[in-house]
Design an enzyme around this catalytic site. Sequence first.
Site, PDB file in Angstrom:
ATOM      1  N   ARG A  74       2.573  80.622  30.520  1.00 60.94           N
ATOM      2  CA  ARG A  74       4.032  80.696  30.401  1.00 60.94           C
ATOM      3  C   ARG A  74       4.595  79.286  30.294  1.00 60.94           C
ATOM      4  O   ARG A  74       5.177  78.759  31.236  1.00 60.94           O
ATOM      5  CB  ARG A  74       4.601  81.424  31.624  1.00 60.94           C
ATOM      6  CG  ARG A  74       5.994  81.971  31.475  1.00 60.94           C
ATOM      7  CD  ARG A  74       6.877  81.578  32.625  1.00 60.94           C
ATOM      8  NE  ARG A  74       7.079  80.123  32.640  1.00 60.94           N
ATOM      9  CZ  ARG A  74       7.722  79.467  33.594  1.00 60.94           C
ATOM     10  NH1 ARG A  74       8.187  80.100  34.631  1.00 60.94           N
ATOM     11  NH2 ARG A  74       7.904  78.163  33.545  1.00 60.94           N
ATOM     12  N   GLU A  80       1.535  74.805  37.613  1.00 63.33           N
ATOM     13  CA  GLU A  80       2.565  74.583  36.595  1.00 63.33           C
ATOM     14  C   GLU A  80       2.464  75.632  35.485  1.00 63.33           C
ATOM     15  O   GLU A  80       1.402  75.818  34.878  1.00 63.33           O
ATOM     16  CB  GLU A  80       2.377  73.183  35.995  1.00 63.33           C
ATOM     17  CG  GLU A  80       3.567  72.683  35.221  1.00 63.33           C
ATOM     18  CD  GLU A  80       4.787  72.464  36.089  1.00 63.33           C
ATOM     19  OE1 GLU A  80       5.879  72.854  35.653  1.00 63.33           O
ATOM     20  OE2 GLU A  80       4.674  71.904  37.189  1.00 63.33           O
ATOM     21  N   ASP A  81       3.574  76.322  35.233  1.00 66.30           N
ATOM     22  CA  ASP A  81       3.692  77.248  34.101  1.00 66.30           C
ATOM     23  C   ASP A  81       2.638  78.355  34.101  1.00 66.30           C
ATOM     24  O   ASP A  81       2.086  78.711  33.052  1.00 66.30           O
ATOM     25  CB  ASP A  81       3.692  76.474  32.778  1.00 66.30           C
ATOM     26  CG  ASP A  81       5.019  75.748  32.557  1.00 66.30           C
ATOM     27  OD1 ASP A  81       5.924  75.922  33.389  1.00 66.30           O
ATOM     28  OD2 ASP A  81       5.139  75.015  31.574  1.00 66.30           O
ATOM     29  N   TYR A 118       9.060  64.619  28.092  1.00 72.04           N
ATOM     30  CA  TYR A 118       9.147  65.904  28.788  1.00 72.04           C
ATOM     31  C   TYR A 118      10.065  66.820  27.984  1.00 72.04           C
ATOM     32  O   TYR A 118      10.193  66.683  26.780  1.00 72.04           O
ATOM     33  CB  TYR A 118       9.588  65.685  30.245  1.00 72.04           C
ATOM     34  CG  TYR A 118       9.278  66.890  31.079  1.00 72.04           C
ATOM     35  CD1 TYR A 118       7.985  67.416  31.109  1.00 72.04           C
ATOM     36  CD2 TYR A 118      10.268  67.549  31.788  1.00 72.04           C
ATOM     37  CE1 TYR A 118       7.694  68.558  31.819  1.00 72.04           C
ATOM     38  CE2 TYR A 118       9.982  68.692  32.511  1.00 72.04           C
ATOM     39  CZ  TYR A 118       8.696  69.195  32.519  1.00 72.04           C
ATOM     40  OH  TYR A 118       8.406  70.328  33.223  1.00 72.04           O
ATOM     41  N   LYS A 174       4.053  65.912  33.042  1.00 73.46           N
ATOM     42  CA  LYS A 174       4.495  65.902  34.447  1.00 73.46           C
ATOM     43  C   LYS A 174       3.916  64.702  35.186  1.00 73.46           C
ATOM     44  O   LYS A 174       4.599  64.038  35.964  1.00 73.46           O
ATOM     45  CB  LYS A 174       4.052  67.190  35.150  1.00 73.46           C
ATOM     46  CG  LYS A 174       4.834  68.412  34.754  1.00 73.46           C
ATOM     47  CD  LYS A 174       6.004  68.658  35.679  1.00 73.46           C
ATOM     48  CE  LYS A 174       6.859  69.791  35.164  1.00 73.46           C
ATOM     49  NZ  LYS A 174       7.861  70.272  36.086  1.00 73.46           N
ATOM     50  N   ASP A 178       5.940  73.942  41.025  1.00 70.99           N
ATOM     51  CA  ASP A 178       7.180  73.306  40.587  1.00 70.99           C
ATOM     52  C   ASP A 178       8.163  74.318  40.021  1.00 70.99           C
ATOM     53  O   ASP A 178       9.373  74.168  40.176  1.00 70.99           O
ATOM     54  CB  ASP A 178       6.864  72.220  39.551  1.00 70.99           C
ATOM     55  CG  ASP A 178       8.058  71.326  39.283  1.00 70.99           C
ATOM     56  OD1 ASP A 178       8.749  70.961  40.256  1.00 70.99           O
ATOM     57  OD2 ASP A 178       8.302  70.978  38.121  1.00 70.99           O
ATOM     58  N   ASP A 179       7.662  75.365  39.365  1.00 73.22           N
ATOM     59  CA  ASP A 179       8.548  76.372  38.775  1.00 73.22           C
ATOM     60  C   ASP A 179       9.274  77.170  39.855  1.00 73.22           C
ATOM     61  O   ASP A 179      10.430  77.557  39.675  1.00 73.22           O
ATOM     62  CB  ASP A 179       7.746  77.326  37.879  1.00 73.22           C
ATOM     63  CG  ASP A 179       6.955  76.572  36.819  1.00 73.22           C
ATOM     64  OD1 ASP A 179       7.589  75.852  36.034  1.00 73.22           O
ATOM     65  OD2 ASP A 179       5.722  76.677  36.802  1.00 73.22           O
TER      66      ASP A 179
END
Length: 592
Positions: free
Chosen positions: A193, A283-284, A140, A211, A306-307
Amino acid sequence: MESTFKELGDKASVLDFDPKCAVVGGGVEDIYGEDTATEDQLVTPWTYSVASGYSLLRDPQYNKGLAFTEKERDAHYLRGLLPPATSSQQLQEKKLMNSIRQYQVPLQKYMALTELQERNERLFYKLLIDNVEELLPIVYTPTVGEACQKFGSIFRRPQGLYISLKEKGKVLEVLKNWPERTVQVIVVTDGERILGLGDLGCQGMGIPVGKLALYTALGGVRPSGCLPITIDVGTNNKQLLEDEFYIGLRQKRTTGKEYADLLDEFMSAVKQNYGEKVIIQFEDFANHNAFQLLEKYRRTHLVFNDDIQGTASVVLAGVVATLRLVGGSLSEHKFLFLGAGEAGTGIAELIALEISKKTKTPVEETRKKIWLVDSKGLIVSSRKDSLQQFKKPWAHEHEPIDNLLDAVKAIKPTVLIGSSGVGRTFTKEVIEAVSSFNEKPLILALSNPTSQSECTAEEAYTWSKGRAIFASGSPFDPVEYNGKVYVPGQSNNAYIFPGFGLGLVISGAIRVHDDMLLAASESLAGEVSEEFFEKGLIYPPFSNIRKISAHIAANVAAKAYELGLATRLPRPENLVKYAESCMYSPVYRNYR
């Protein structure tokens, strides 16, 4: 019956898939109970066949390499396909760790671990669980960031599903191409991102893969229940578009209705194919999509960002734990953020909710203890008309301030949090200022990877004269200052999302509620003991993460039952023990 059989070869050996492990014509000994969490999703407890012989050695889910016993080699047509020696899993692990430690470059270690995951799944997870503190920065952040940047060059074998604009109108068919039918967790990105590295397009797949490896290693979710997905709508990264090794669509990023329609088709297809209880973790995604997607689907799907939510939960846990070091209640502290994107506003909102819950004060009031600075300066009410929607709740009455240092001097925060994605923005002057009116300032430099961190651990301890309580998003080595060794904490989402996901799975939750995030934070904060505080740590060590995840899962599941969002009935008597019993074990099974 077709869905319960998977034919992989002419010579088939039967592996028992009954969660209660009844022997039907021989199989694999399941003494770990890890399949019970999905028992009610199976069509029927039955058996299915997997390949024997040469094909078995190339199936990562069942391959054990030299650990196949003499008896197994005879029973599964492996005689002569392996060297004569047999090896224990422990010896295999020792050999591989010795090999991985020979590499000097982190990306080489990442590639070696990826190759192992594609060859021998259980050994990969055994390695990761037993050496979590050493290998977490490899699988990670920060190494996964470099892996995503170079993903096209190091790409060997596809993991997960790629859904591009070419698949528009066929997303359900694409999902059906995935061999597993009982998927529990999907981590999906559109690559716009990635960490603090920007738009990496299709190469962002490294993030969902990483993840989900942690969902299994740290949270005990079965690997077969995990599905990484990248939605490829193009990229605005000119360098990638010109890279001959780029593996994604070579076009500018699609936006607007076409983007929204593809996402809508994807969300509907996931629900249709996997049911109501599959976790979809965003995610992202870039800010403009992340908030919109979470708001759009949180009432109809089991979605989690999660962000926004995972980061918030882990930071809140660190802040709550710090109270035992610095004293006072949460409502007595003042917070200043650098960065008002997904992470910053997500953390701010969860802190405001926790203060509201503890003080029985409306959240509109508790938000006033929290100030945010974005690229244009302090967010104040005179800027409200020009602010994006998600920033507006943080526009408080104050004269405009256009830089962080002046904001620190004016607001006098007790907690300084960086989520800007811009490195070295907590300057010497900023840290000296926040230390001038705090005996023990809490400084959280959360941006990933390490190069984007707002300050280093050494800078925080040195410029605060050893008084700062410090944690970062990516790991930093211990720092010696004035003869004392300081161990920086890591405010890593990996503390929260694996256990949080396990809690959703074991309760059969159908929606995510903010109170579940608060329950996860309180559970993690409770795991920090006095011995860790003495070292300056506000998070427990990762070496104990599976136990921590089981407790977080139990707390999240308890909250799901309390809110009436759980479907797995009756409620288990001891949720911690039940969570532990459902966790995947990487120890080899005995083939019969």
